[in-house]
Write an enzyme that holds these catalytic residues in place. Structure first.
Site, PDB file in Angstrom:
ATOM      1  N   GLY A  32     -75.613   1.807  90.653  1.00 18.63           N
ATOM      2  CA  GLY A  32     -76.124   0.469  90.336  1.00 18.63           C
ATOM      3  C   GLY A  32     -75.328  -0.211  89.235  1.00 18.63           C
ATOM      4  N   ALA A  33     -75.075   0.508  88.131  1.00 19.93           N
ATOM      5  CA  ALA A  33     -74.341  -0.091  87.013  1.00 19.93           C
ATOM      6  C   ALA A  33     -72.896  -0.378  87.409  1.00 19.93           C
ATOM      7  CB  ALA A  33     -74.389   0.837  85.803  1.00 19.93           C
ATOM      8  N   ARG A  81     -68.303   6.480  98.159  1.00 17.59           N
ATOM      9  CA  ARG A  81     -69.162   5.485  97.503  1.00 17.59           C
ATOM     10  C   ARG A  81     -68.294   4.418  96.801  1.00 17.59           C
ATOM     11  NH1 ARG A  81     -74.026   7.210  93.432  1.00 17.59           N
ATOM     12  NH2 ARG A  81     -75.409   5.455  93.886  1.00 17.59           N
ATOM     13  N   SER A 141     -89.413   1.649  78.442  1.00 17.78           N
ATOM     14  CA  SER A 141     -88.522   0.481  78.492  1.00 17.78           C
ATOM     15  C   SER A 141     -88.308  -0.134  77.111  1.00 17.78           C
ATOM     16  CB  SER A 141     -89.112  -0.585  79.423  1.00 17.78           C
ATOM     17  OG  SER A 141     -88.364  -1.767  79.286  1.00 17.78           O
ATOM     18  N   LEU A 142     -87.070  -0.588  76.892  1.00 18.45           N
ATOM     19  CA  LEU A 142     -86.716  -1.230  75.619  1.00 18.45           C
ATOM     20  C   LEU A 142     -86.891  -2.742  75.709  1.00 18.45           C
ATOM     21  CD1 LEU A 142     -83.422   0.827  75.141  1.00 18.45           C
ATOM     22  CD2 LEU A 142     -85.596   1.210  73.965  1.00 18.45           C
ATOM     23  N   SER A 143     -87.231  -3.250  76.897  1.00 18.12           N
ATOM     24  CA  SER A 143     -87.274  -4.706  77.094  1.00 18.12           C
ATOM     25  C   SER A 143     -88.427  -5.416  76.380  1.00 18.12           C
ATOM     26  CB  SER A 143     -87.329  -5.033  78.595  1.00 18.12           C
ATOM     27  OG  SER A 143     -86.108  -4.719  79.194  1.00 18.12           O
ATOM     28  N   GLY A 172     -73.200   0.403  75.052  1.00 20.00           N
ATOM     29  CA  GLY A 172     -74.078   0.020  76.152  1.00 20.00           C
ATOM     30  C   GLY A 172     -75.255  -0.845  75.753  1.00 20.00           C
ATOM     31  N   ASP A 224     -77.608  -8.409  85.306  1.00 16.49           N
ATOM     32  CA  ASP A 224     -76.778  -7.265  84.902  1.00 16.49           C
ATOM     33  C   ASP A 224     -75.299  -7.648  84.965  1.00 16.49           C
ATOM     34  OD1 ASP A 224     -78.922  -5.526  84.508  1.00 16.49           O
ATOM     35  OD2 ASP A 224     -78.931  -4.877  86.597  1.00 16.49           O
ATOM     36  N   LYS A 272     -84.865  -2.703  92.484  1.00 13.46           N
ATOM     37  CA  LYS A 272     -83.881  -3.788  92.442  1.00 13.46           C
ATOM     38  C   LYS A 272     -83.406  -4.244  93.833  1.00 13.46           C
ATOM     39  CE  LYS A 272     -81.931  -2.982  87.855  1.00 13.46           C
ATOM     40  NZ  LYS A 272     -80.698  -2.846  87.067  1.00 13.46           N
ATOM     41  N   THR A 283     -86.511  -3.292  87.558  1.00 18.20           N
ATOM     42  CA  THR A 283     -85.647  -2.143  87.314  1.00 18.20           C
ATOM     43  C   THR A 283     -85.882  -1.076  88.369  1.00 18.20           C
ATOM     44  OG1 THR A 283     -84.832  -0.636  85.599  1.00 18.20           O
ATOM     45  CG2 THR A 283     -87.206  -1.025  85.612  1.00 18.20           C
TER      46      THR A 283
HETATM   47  P1  NAP Z   1     -76.742   5.677  89.516  1.00 14.26           P
HETATM   48  O1  NAP Z   1     -76.916   4.524  90.425  1.00 14.26           O
HETATM   49  O2  NAP Z   1     -77.539   6.912  89.729  1.00 14.26           O
HETATM   50  O3  NAP Z   1     -75.180   6.081  89.527  1.00 14.26           O
HETATM   51  C1  NAP Z   1     -74.730   7.175  88.794  1.00 14.26           C
HETATM   52  C2  NAP Z   1     -73.201   7.190  88.764  1.00 14.26           C
HETATM   53  O4  NAP Z   1     -72.768   8.231  87.881  1.00 14.26           O
HETATM   54  C3  NAP Z   1     -72.567   7.485  90.120  1.00 14.26           C
HETATM   55  O5  NAP Z   1     -71.354   6.790  90.226  1.00 14.26           O
HETATM   56  C4  NAP Z   1     -72.349   9.001  90.039  1.00 14.26           C
HETATM   57  O6  NAP Z   1     -71.324   9.459  90.882  1.00 14.26           O
HETATM   58  C5  NAP Z   1     -71.921   9.135  88.608  1.00 14.26           C
HETATM   59  N1  NAP Z   1     -72.096  10.482  88.078  1.00 14.26           N
HETATM   60  C6  NAP Z   1     -73.276  11.109  87.793  1.00 14.26           C
HETATM   61  N2  NAP Z   1     -73.041  12.340  87.294  1.00 14.26           N
HETATM   62  C7  NAP Z   1     -71.685  12.489  87.277  1.00 14.26           C
HETATM   63  C8  NAP Z   1     -70.828  13.543  86.862  1.00 14.26           C
HETATM   64  N3  NAP Z   1     -71.312  14.684  86.379  1.00 14.26           N
HETATM   65  N4  NAP Z   1     -69.486  13.336  86.949  1.00 14.26           N
HETATM   66  C9  NAP Z   1     -68.996  12.177  87.431  1.00 14.26           C
HETATM   67  N5  NAP Z   1     -69.748  11.145  87.850  1.00 14.26           N
HETATM   68  C10 NAP Z   1     -71.093  11.305  87.761  1.00 14.26           C
HETATM   69  O7  NAP Z   1     -77.013   5.260  88.010  1.00 14.26           O
HETATM   70  P2  NAP Z   1     -76.841   3.811  87.342  1.00 14.26           P
HETATM   71  O8  NAP Z   1     -78.104   3.075  87.431  1.00 14.26           O
HETATM   72  O9  NAP Z   1     -75.608   3.191  87.890  1.00 14.26           O
HETATM   73  O10 NAP Z   1     -76.655   4.210  85.795  1.00 14.26           O
HETATM   74  C11 NAP Z   1     -75.460   4.822  85.336  1.00 14.26           C
HETATM   75  C12 NAP Z   1     -75.485   4.834  83.802  1.00 14.26           C
HETATM   76  O11 NAP Z   1     -75.475   3.496  83.318  1.00 14.26           O
HETATM   77  C13 NAP Z   1     -76.754   5.487  83.202  1.00 14.26           C
HETATM   78  O12 NAP Z   1     -76.376   6.185  82.043  1.00 14.26           O
HETATM   79  C14 NAP Z   1     -77.622   4.303  82.838  1.00 14.26           C
HETATM   80  O13 NAP Z   1     -78.484   4.573  81.748  1.00 14.26           O
HETATM   81  C15 NAP Z   1     -76.556   3.294  82.418  1.00 14.26           C
HETATM   82  N6  NAP Z   1     -76.988   1.890  82.558  1.00 14.26           N
HETATM   83  C16 NAP Z   1     -76.884   1.115  81.474  1.00 14.26           C
HETATM   84  C17 NAP Z   1     -77.230  -0.220  81.557  1.00 14.26           C
HETATM   85  C18 NAP Z   1     -77.100  -1.091  80.341  1.00 14.26           C
HETATM   86  O14 NAP Z   1     -77.598  -2.209  80.352  1.00 14.26           O
HETATM   87  N7  NAP Z   1     -76.413  -0.628  79.309  1.00 14.26           N
HETATM   88  C19 NAP Z   1     -77.700  -0.746  82.761  1.00 14.26           C
HETATM   89  C20 NAP Z   1     -77.791   0.105  83.874  1.00 14.26           C
HETATM   90  C21 NAP Z   1     -77.431   1.437  83.763  1.00 14.26           C
HETATM   91  P3  NAP Z   1     -71.646   9.863  92.428  1.00 14.26           P
HETATM   92  O15 NAP Z   1     -71.677   8.572  93.196  1.00 14.26           O
HETATM   93  O16 NAP Z   1     -70.541  10.748  92.796  1.00 14.26           O
HETATM   94  O17 NAP Z   1     -72.998  10.564  92.409  1.00 14.26           O
END
Ligand code: NAP
Length: 268
Positions: free
Chosen positions: A127-128, A152, A14-16, A234, A100, A65, A61
């Site tokens: 989630g994001a 979804r 974690s970076l927090s 990000g 978030d 969540k 996290t």
């Molecule tokens: P998650 O709940 O697992 O959701 C993943 C999302 O990515 C889903 O919509 C999934 O689509 C899509 N996806 C995955 N592989 C794909 C592909 N090959 N082609 C197209 N769509 C694809 O993950 P999450 O928690 O939302 O995180 C998503 C990203 O955001 C990660 O990189 C995470 O590190 C980043 N993030 C950043 C922050 C920040 O503060 N900057 C906070 C949270 C998350 P499907 O529904 O079709 O599987």
């Protein structure tokens, strides 16, 4: 001394902690930020234990969540999003927040991006994506959610006021949009040569926030900058969810520059 922390599994990378401890140091607060890694089914017990131990605040996290929702009194945003990432133990019952959502809004406004009245596309519905879609809609944007799994996207759009949904074939809407948020993991290391949105849709009138922060400069952001778009990485989103949590816990303005410096030092 006040103790704050992060509840997750895993939390090792974690970076927090450095980001929050930089804030305590900058403001001379007698506080520490530590990580807790309970078993995947022990979220509610962990929240209860934290309250008993006098912990002042917790970030939450993956994978907890949603699990902690029933263990806290969620505010309106956390209830609507269906996820809690920040718990404040200062009252009689633990109060749950979702910073978030504010993190997305503050990352964009920090870069002078106007959200109200604008057309936004969120790619991703995990989630994001959920946090981003609520943040943009609450700030007055019209939101379209494009996701690989269309059902979804449709399910998320049903919860977000005025939102529409489609598959990745609807990404051509980016060409007419003002805002784009990538909330998929596409472009993340080790697949940093991939991009979630074809470059042909990117244009100078667009502001692009990429939730991916590893690498900080993704292919999407590079191609967006080449197309003349405004880009927000990000790490800004990660920073401002932490800033918002700090302010929720302490009631003080966060030392944003100190937190940003500590965060980027780790990402570098
Ligand atoms: P998650 O709940 O697992 O959701 C993943 C999302 O990515 C889903 O919509 C999934 O689509 C899509 N996806 C995955 N592989 C794909 C592909 N090959 N082609 C197209 N769509 C694809 O993950 P999450 O928690 O939302 O995180 C998503 C990203 O955001 C990660 O990189 C995470 O590190 C980043 N993030 C950043 C922050 C920040 O503060 N900057 C906070 C949270 C998350 P499907 O529904 O079709 O599987």
């Amino acid at each position: 001394m006040q103790v704050f922390g992060l509840l997750g599994n895993p939390v090792e990378h974690s970076l927090s902690p450095p980001m929050h401890e930089a804030a305590y140091e900058a403001l001379g607060l007698d506080a520490r930020y530590v990580t807790f890694e309970p078993a995947p089914d022990a979220a509610a017990d962990a929240v209860e234990s934290a309250a008993t131990l006098g912990i002042a605040g917790l970030n939450v996290t993956i994978p907890f969540k949603q699990d902690v929702l029933d263990a806290v009194d969620p505010d309106d945003v956390a209830r609507r999003v269906g996820a809690v990432n920040t718990i404040d133990f200062s009252g009689a019952t633990p109060k749950g927040y979702n910073t978030d959502v504010a993190g997305v809004e503050r990352a964009l406004t920090h870069h002078d991006v106007v959200i109200e009245g604008r057309d936004a596309v969120v790619v991703g519905a995990g989630g994001a994506g959920r946090g981003a879609a609520f943040a943009l809609a609450d700030a007055g944007a019209s939101v379209h959610i494009a996701n690989r799994t269309v059902e979804r996207a449709e399910s998320l759009a049903a919860d977000v006021p005025g939102a529409t949904a489609g598959g990745l074939d609807t990404l051509d809407r980016v060409a007419e949009a003002d805002l784009l948020v990538n909330a998929t993991s596409v472009g993340m290391e080790p697949d940093e040569d991939e991009t979630p949105v074809p470059a042909e849709h990117l244009h100078p009138g667009l502001a692009v926030l990429d939730a991916v922060y590893s690498p900080i400069e993704t292919r999407l952001l590079r191609e967006a900058a080449s197309a003349g778009a405004t880009t927000v990485d990000g790490a800004w989103m990660l920073l401002f969810q932490g800033v918002e949590a700090f302010e929720q816990w302490t009631g003080r303005d966060a030392p944003v520059d100190a937190m940003n410096e500590a965060l980027r030092a780790q990402l570098d």
